[in-house]
Design a protein around this motif. Sequence first.
Motif, short mmCIF file in Angstrom:
data_model
loop_
_atom_site.label_atom_id
_atom_site.label_comp_id
_atom_site.label_asym_id
_atom_site.label_seq_id
_atom_site.Cartn_x
_atom_site.Cartn_y
_atom_site.Cartn_z
N ARG A 1 -34.93 -26.39 -14.77
CA ARG A 1 -35.33 -27.22 -13.62
C ARG A 1 -34.13 -28.00 -13.08
O ARG A 1 -33.36 -28.58 -13.84
N TYR A 2 -33.97 -27.95 -11.76
CA TYR A 2 -33.04 -28.83 -11.04
C TYR A 2 -33.86 -29.76 -10.15
O TYR A 2 -34.66 -29.30 -9.33
N GLU A 3 -33.63 -31.06 -10.29
CA GLU A 3 -34.16 -32.04 -9.34
C GLU A 3 -32.96 -32.61 -8.59
O GLU A 3 -32.10 -33.26 -9.19
N LEU A 4 -32.89 -32.35 -7.29
CA LEU A 4 -31.74 -32.76 -6.50
C LEU A 4 -32.14 -33.85 -5.52
O LEU A 4 -33.06 -33.68 -4.71
N GLY B 1 -24.93 -37.55 -4.14
CA GLY B 1 -25.85 -36.69 -4.86
C GLY B 1 -26.24 -37.20 -6.22
O GLY B 1 -25.48 -37.93 -6.88
N HIS B 2 -27.44 -36.81 -6.63
CA HIS B 2 -27.96 -37.13 -7.95
C HIS B 2 -28.72 -35.89 -8.42
O HIS B 2 -29.71 -35.50 -7.80
N ALA B 3 -28.22 -35.27 -9.47
CA ALA B 3 -28.85 -34.06 -10.01
C ALA B 3 -29.44 -34.38 -11.38
O ALA B 3 -28.73 -34.83 -12.28
N TRP C 1 -22.23 -28.02 -3.50
CA TRP C 1 -23.09 -29.16 -3.18
C TRP C 1 -23.94 -29.67 -4.33
O TRP C 1 -24.53 -30.74 -4.21
N PHE C 2 -24.00 -28.96 -5.46
CA PHE C 2 -24.68 -29.54 -6.63
C PHE C 2 -24.15 -28.92 -7.91
O PHE C 2 -23.71 -27.76 -7.92
N THR D 1 -35.19 -33.81 -2.86
CA THR D 1 -35.50 -35.02 -2.10
C THR D 1 -34.25 -35.33 -1.28
O THR D 1 -33.21 -35.72 -1.83
N ILE D 2 -34.34 -35.13 0.03
CA ILE D 2 -33.15 -35.19 0.88
C ILE D 2 -33.37 -36.19 2.00
O ILE D 2 -34.34 -36.12 2.75
N THR D 3 -32.43 -37.12 2.08
CA THR D 3 -32.49 -38.17 3.10
C THR D 3 -31.34 -37.99 4.07
O THR D 3 -30.19 -37.82 3.66
#
Length: 470
Positions: free
Chosen positions: A38-41, A54-56, A153-154, A169-171
């Motif tokens: 699982r990746y939560e980005l 970024g926060h992975a 990018w990650f 979750t992208i802002t």
Amino acid sequence: MTAHQEHVPGGQRTAVPRSPLPDPYTPGHGSADYGVSRYELYLDYRVSTNRLSGHAAITARSHVELATITLNLAGLRVLKVQLDGQRVHKFSQRGHQLFIVPARPVAAGSDFSLDIRYEGTPGPLRGNWGEVGWEELTDGVLVAGQPTGAPSWFPCNDHPSQKASFGYTITTEANYRVVCNGVLVSRHAKASRETWVFEQSEPMATYLATVQIGRYDLLPLAFQPSFPAHRAGTADDGGRRQVPQFVAAPRALMATATAALARQGQMMEAFETCFGPYPFAGYTVVVADDALEIPLEAQSLSVFGPNHLTQQWEDQRLIAHELAHQWFGNSLTATAWADIWLHEGFACYAEWIWSEASGNTTAQQRARAAWQLLASQAQDLMVGDPSPELMFDDRVYKRGALALHALRRATGDALFFGLLRTWTDRYRFGGVSTADFMDTANQACGELPGFDARTVLSPWLYQSALPPLP
């Protein structure tokens, strides 16, 4: 080569081979020492300055004792690392790699989590295939990760054999639309910023992960009436679901985009007949405001330029090609880049299937034209192991498609399309190899006296000289 079990939606479990890594096609990318599930980005991005925070959050399991955990990340600076909630003080970055040294080695067979904070100005990575990864558009962002662009990018275990589910979750600025893999879960605005949350639950290779940002409208594609039953397929169409299809495009291009995509619903029907059910929840085509050299696919979506939006065959075949990758490349993903023909040869042959289904040129006529073109070119490439430099050579596409056409001619339509449906069902959301396909073909076509898939396919895949036209 050993195998481990990957969980996939619906309670199904698929054996996924541990690939031999490092892969000689992409040295320095990917590790067989652990697998990510699982990746939560969490990304905060400013279009005007191309600045990414970024926060992975990564969930993984070790296969061996890990004194060092190696991930891929390039061009972005790591600020902080946590392992299982504890801060890691020793980490370093060199080239396209991030090395994390825990206070104590991670035991073999252990579940562990990583929390990585990073920032910088993302940009594409240069390799044998040009620039791939995070790329600024005139007004927005396009991410094209194949084959090694994900680390732009990650942080990731960057290899097609290493599939995982993703959450995004992208802002970004509120006047832009974000499109990612999977399903939009929520969106909410606060002042001049807007946050988009997506869930990609089916396992996905890192190169297929994508973020598209632009001033896009989003519209559903209307379903056109079905054309007469496709002559090659034999599956029962009764009760088939209509796959939700959307187009995201600048407002000024929307009418042109929907006109160019008017027959995509029929393509979907033809491909479901031939390949089995569409593997994901929906399909979105993004039309960038900038002209693109080629379209590109990611899991559950594809990206086109405005220069690809005509009714002409050269553009329509590209629409079919990218759609077919959802089965061949995305749901079924080669566990080694040497087997890239399992993606591109199949998607090219899907173009010929669509040509035939839509009442255009037959697959046999397309095969003859492709064979004649190949016969006029250098025959110094093995499709089944084309080399890193030539893995996206057009000969891999066309000769891979001819290998499938030869198989179809050897088995007949009923067995051939039954084989393709078995293939996509058996390895749904998993990793595949050429050997897997040959074994599946021998099982599916076992009723044919003396049939052997290796005898049919090997001359096309593993000999330089072009075999006779099937």
